[in-house]
Scaffold this motif. Structure first.
Motif, PDB file in Angstrom:
ATOM      1  N   ASP A 134       0.841  -1.183   0.000  1.00 10.65           N
ATOM      2  CA  ASP A 134       0.000   0.000   0.000  1.00 10.65           C
ATOM      3  C   ASP A 134       0.885   1.246   0.000  1.00 10.65           C
ATOM      4  O   ASP A 134       1.675   1.486   0.932  1.00 10.65           O
ATOM      5  CB  ASP A 134      -0.921  -0.003   1.216  1.00 10.65           C
ATOM      6  N   LEU A 135       0.763   2.066  -1.041  1.00 12.73           N
ATOM      7  CA  LEU A 135       1.607   3.249  -1.183  1.00 12.73           C
ATOM      8  C   LEU A 135       1.044   4.479  -0.491  1.00 12.73           C
ATOM      9  O   LEU A 135       1.753   5.482  -0.373  1.00 12.73           O
ATOM     10  CB  LEU A 135       1.805   3.567  -2.674  1.00 12.73           C
ATOM     11  N   ALA A 136      -0.211   4.431  -0.065  1.00 13.65           N
ATOM     12  CA  ALA A 136      -0.813   5.624   0.545  1.00 13.65           C
ATOM     13  C   ALA A 136      -0.081   6.061   1.817  1.00 13.65           C
ATOM     14  O   ALA A 136       0.271   7.248   1.949  1.00 13.65           O
ATOM     15  CB  ALA A 136      -2.286   5.370   0.821  1.00 13.65           C
ATOM     16  N   PRO A 137       0.193   5.165   2.787  1.00 17.13           N
ATOM     17  CA  PRO A 137       0.950   5.615   3.971  1.00 17.13           C
ATOM     18  C   PRO A 137       2.353   6.095   3.635  1.00 17.13           C
ATOM     19  O   PRO A 137       2.851   7.062   4.223  1.00 17.13           O
ATOM     20  CB  PRO A 137       0.985   4.369   4.867  1.00 17.13           C
ATOM     21  N   LEU A 138       2.992   5.436   2.660  1.00 21.52           N
ATOM     22  CA  LEU A 138       4.341   5.835   2.277  1.00 21.52           C
ATOM     23  C   LEU A 138       4.350   7.234   1.659  1.00 21.52           C
ATOM     24  O   LEU A 138       5.188   8.080   1.996  1.00 21.52           O
ATOM     25  CB  LEU A 138       4.919   4.811   1.300  1.00 21.52           C
ATOM     26  N   LEU A 139       3.397   7.491   0.773  1.00 23.85           N
ATOM     27  CA  LEU A 139       3.328   8.813   0.149  1.00 23.85           C
ATOM     28  C   LEU A 139       2.967   9.889   1.166  1.00 23.85           C
ATOM     29  O   LEU A 139       3.481  11.010   1.112  1.00 23.85           O
ATOM     30  CB  LEU A 139       2.310   8.793  -0.993  1.00 23.85           C
ATOM     31  N   ALA A 140       2.086   9.544   2.106  1.00 21.91           N
ATOM     32  CA  ALA A 140       1.731  10.518   3.142  1.00 21.91           C
ATOM     33  C   ALA A 140       2.934  10.846   4.019  1.00 21.91           C
ATOM     34  O   ALA A 140       3.184  12.021   4.346  1.00 21.91           O
ATOM     35  CB  ALA A 140       0.584   9.969   3.991  1.00 21.91           C
ATOM     36  N   SER A 141       3.708   9.815   4.395  1.00 20.14           N
ATOM     37  CA  SER A 141       4.904  10.055   5.203  1.00 20.14           C
ATOM     38  C   SER A 141       5.938  10.879   4.440  1.00 20.14           C
ATOM     39  O   SER A 141       6.571  11.784   4.997  1.00 20.14           O
ATOM     40  CB  SER A 141       5.521   8.721   5.631  1.00 20.14           C
ATOM     41  N   ALA A 142       6.087  10.576   3.137  1.00 20.91           N
ATOM     42  CA  ALA A 142       7.035  11.352   2.334  1.00 20.91           C
ATOM     43  C   ALA A 142       6.589  12.806   2.216  1.00 20.91           C
ATOM     44  O   ALA A 142       7.412  13.723   2.250  1.00 20.91           O
ATOM     45  CB  ALA A 142       7.167  10.723   0.949  1.00 20.91           C
ATOM     46  N   VAL A 147       7.507  18.426   3.744  1.00 19.75           N
ATOM     47  CA  VAL A 147       7.090  19.715   4.302  1.00 19.75           C
ATOM     48  C   VAL A 147       8.014  20.124   5.452  1.00 19.75           C
ATOM     49  O   VAL A 147       8.424  21.291   5.569  1.00 19.75           O
ATOM     50  CB  VAL A 147       5.629  19.632   4.768  1.00 19.75           C
ATOM     51  N   ALA A 148       8.361  19.162   6.318  1.00 22.48           N
ATOM     52  CA  ALA A 148       9.252  19.473   7.443  1.00 22.48           C
ATOM     53  C   ALA A 148      10.627  19.916   6.953  1.00 22.48           C
ATOM     54  O   ALA A 148      11.204  20.899   7.442  1.00 22.48           O
ATOM     55  CB  ALA A 148       9.374  18.254   8.354  1.00 22.48           C
ATOM     56  N   ILE A 149      11.164  19.206   5.961  1.00 25.22           N
ATOM     57  CA  ILE A 149      12.471  19.581   5.428  1.00 25.22           C
ATOM     58  C   ILE A 149      12.397  20.937   4.736  1.00 25.22           C
ATOM     59  O   ILE A 149      13.315  21.763   4.829  1.00 25.22           O
ATOM     60  CB  ILE A 149      12.978  18.495   4.466  1.00 25.22           C
TER      61      ILE A 149
END
Length: 360
Positions: A134-142, A147-149
Motif C-alpha cells: 500500500d503506497l498511501a501511507p508511504l506517500l503521506a509520510s514522504a 514539508v518538514a524539510i
C-alpha cells in the motif's frame, strides 16, 4: 494458500516441554507433499512478479542512461558552438567560452539529476505496486517529511531555486560586471547556491542567490562612454566641435577602437555654461565592459586635438602674457609733509632755540 504443517512440535532439548509423539514416515511424507503442492501452486505467481520487477528495473536503467547521454551530448554541442566563435569578431558580441561552459554544465547537472530522480522514483513506486504494498501511507509520510524539510531548510531551497532560474534565464555569467545590491564586482564563479564576485579592490564576495533581490548587469547589450570637455567660455564653439570631431574620427579608424566603438562618437552639445567655463558632453556607444577604456582614450585624443587647435581647456597651463611698459612713477615715493619747512608738521619737529623759556 497456506504454509505446510510443522513436522514435529516441541524440542527434545527443553526439559519443560511436554512429551511429543514420535514423527512417523507417513507424517513426513504428508508434510513434504503439502510443501511441494504449495510451491507448485505459487511458483508461477513468483515468477511473474520477479519478471515484472526485473523488466521495470531494466527499462528504468536503460531509459536513465539514454536520457543522461542525450543531455551530455546536448551540453557538449553547446560548448563546441561557443568555442567555434571564440576569438572571432562575432565572439565579442556573445558571452565568452568559460561563461557558456559553466552555464551549460550547471544546466546539464540539474537536468540529469532531475531526470534520474523522476525515472528511478517512478520505477521504485512501480516495484512497490507490483509487490502489493500500500503506497498511501508511504506517500503521506514522504509528504510530511518533505514539508518538514522544506520549512527547516527554506533558505537553502530558496537559494537553490533562485540559482536554477538565474542560470536558465542567463541573467549573468562568468566575466560579467554586475551590481547585486549587497555587493558588486566581476563574476568569478556561478553556482546553484552561491555566486562568487571579485570586488574593485580584489576582495572576493560570496553572495547567496536567494539574497539577490535585483541585478544590474553592466556587461550585457552595450555600454555608453561619456566624456565632458571643459573649456573657457570665450572659445569658439564651432572650432571646439571641429577639433573633437577630428579626434573621434581618427579614433574610429584605429585598432582596436574600431571594434570597441559600436557607433559614431557624438558631440551632444553644451551640458553646462558657467561664468568661467563651459562643459561640452561627448558620448559614444561601446562594446559591453569597454566603456572605461574608450573614455580614457577619447580624453587623450581630444586633449591632443584641442592643443593642436590652440584651444585651452580649463585647468591647463596659463597663456604667456605680453610685457607691459614700465611705469616711471613706480620707483618715486609719495610726497611727504616734512619736506616743506613751513608746514605745521615741520615746525612741530623743529628744535627749541637755546635760552628761550616757556610761559607759565
Amino acid at each position: 494458500m497456506h504454509w505446510p504443517a510443522v513436522l514435529a512440535a516441541g524440542s527434545p532439548s527443553d526439559p519443560t516441554a511436554p512429551p511429543t509423539t514420535p514423527v512417523t514416515l507417513d507424517d513426513a511424507q504428508k508434510s513434504a507433499t503439502e510443501a511441494a503442492g504449495w510451491v507448485e501452486e505459487n511458483w508461477s505467481t513468483w515468477l511473474a512478479i520477479g519478471l515484472r520487477i526485473l523488466l521495470i528495473v531494466i527499462i528504468a536503467s536503460v531509459l536513465r542512461v539514454l536520457v543522461r547521454r542525450a543531455l551530455t551530448k546536448l551540453i557538449d554541442r553547446m560548448n563546441r558552438s561557443a568555442q567555434a566563435v571564440e576569438g572571432t569578431a562575432l565572439g565579442g558580441l556573445l558571452v565568452n567560452a568559460e561563461r557558456r561552459r559553466q552555464r551549460s554544465e550547471a544546466i546539464g547537472s540539474v537536468l540529469r539529476s532531475v531526470a534520474s530522480f523522476l525515472i528511478m522514483g517512478t520505477a521504485a513506486l512501480m516495484v512497490l505496486g507490483v509487490l502489493n504494498i500500500d503506497l498511501a501511507p508511504l506517500l503521506a509520510s514522504a509528504g510530511v517529511a518533505g514539508v518538514a524539510i522544506g520549512f527547516g531548510a527554506r533558505n537553502l531551497v530558496t537559494d537553490f531555486l533562485s540559482g536554477v532560474f538565474m542560470i536558465l534565464e542567463d541573467q549573468y555569467g562568468v566575466g560579467d560586471s554586475i551590481d547585486a545590491g549587497v555587493a558588486s564586482g566581476e563574476v568569478v564563479e556561478v553556482g546553484l547556491r552561491v555566486t562568487k564576485l571579485r570586488g574593485d579592490n580584489g576582495e572576493i564576495w560570496y553572495v547567496r542567490n536567494g539574497e539577490i533581490k535585483r541585478i544590474g548587469n553592466l556587461s550585457q547589450g552595450w555600454a555608453t562612454a561619456a566624456v565632458d570637455v571643459q573649456v573657457r567660455p570665450t572659445e569658439d564653439l564651432d572650432r571646439v566641435r571641429a577639433a573633437i570631431t577630428e579626434a573621434a574620427e581618427s579614433m574610429a579608424k584605429d585598432e582596436p577602437w574600431n571594434e570597441r566603438l559600436w557607433g559614431p562618437v557624438e558631440v551632444l552639445g553644451l551640458n553646462e555654461v558657467l561664468l568661467d567655463s563651459m562643459v561640452i558632453r561627448v558620448s559614444a556607444k561601446t562594446m559591453p565592459g569597454k566603456a572605461l577604456g574608450v573614455e580614457r582614450e577619447l580624453r587623450w585624443r581630444i586633449k591632443r586635438s584641442l592643443d593642436a587647435a590652440g584651444i585651452r581647456i580649463v585647468g591647463g597651463a596659463p597663456l604667456p602674457e605680453e610685457d607691459a611698459p614700465a611705469d616711471p612713477t613706480a620707483a618715486v615715493a609719495a610726497p611727504s609733509a616734512l619736506n616743506n619747512p613751513t608746514s605745521p608738521q615741520s615746525l612741530a619737529t623743529a628744535p627749541i632755540p637755546p635760552g628761550q623759556t616757556l610761559a607759565k
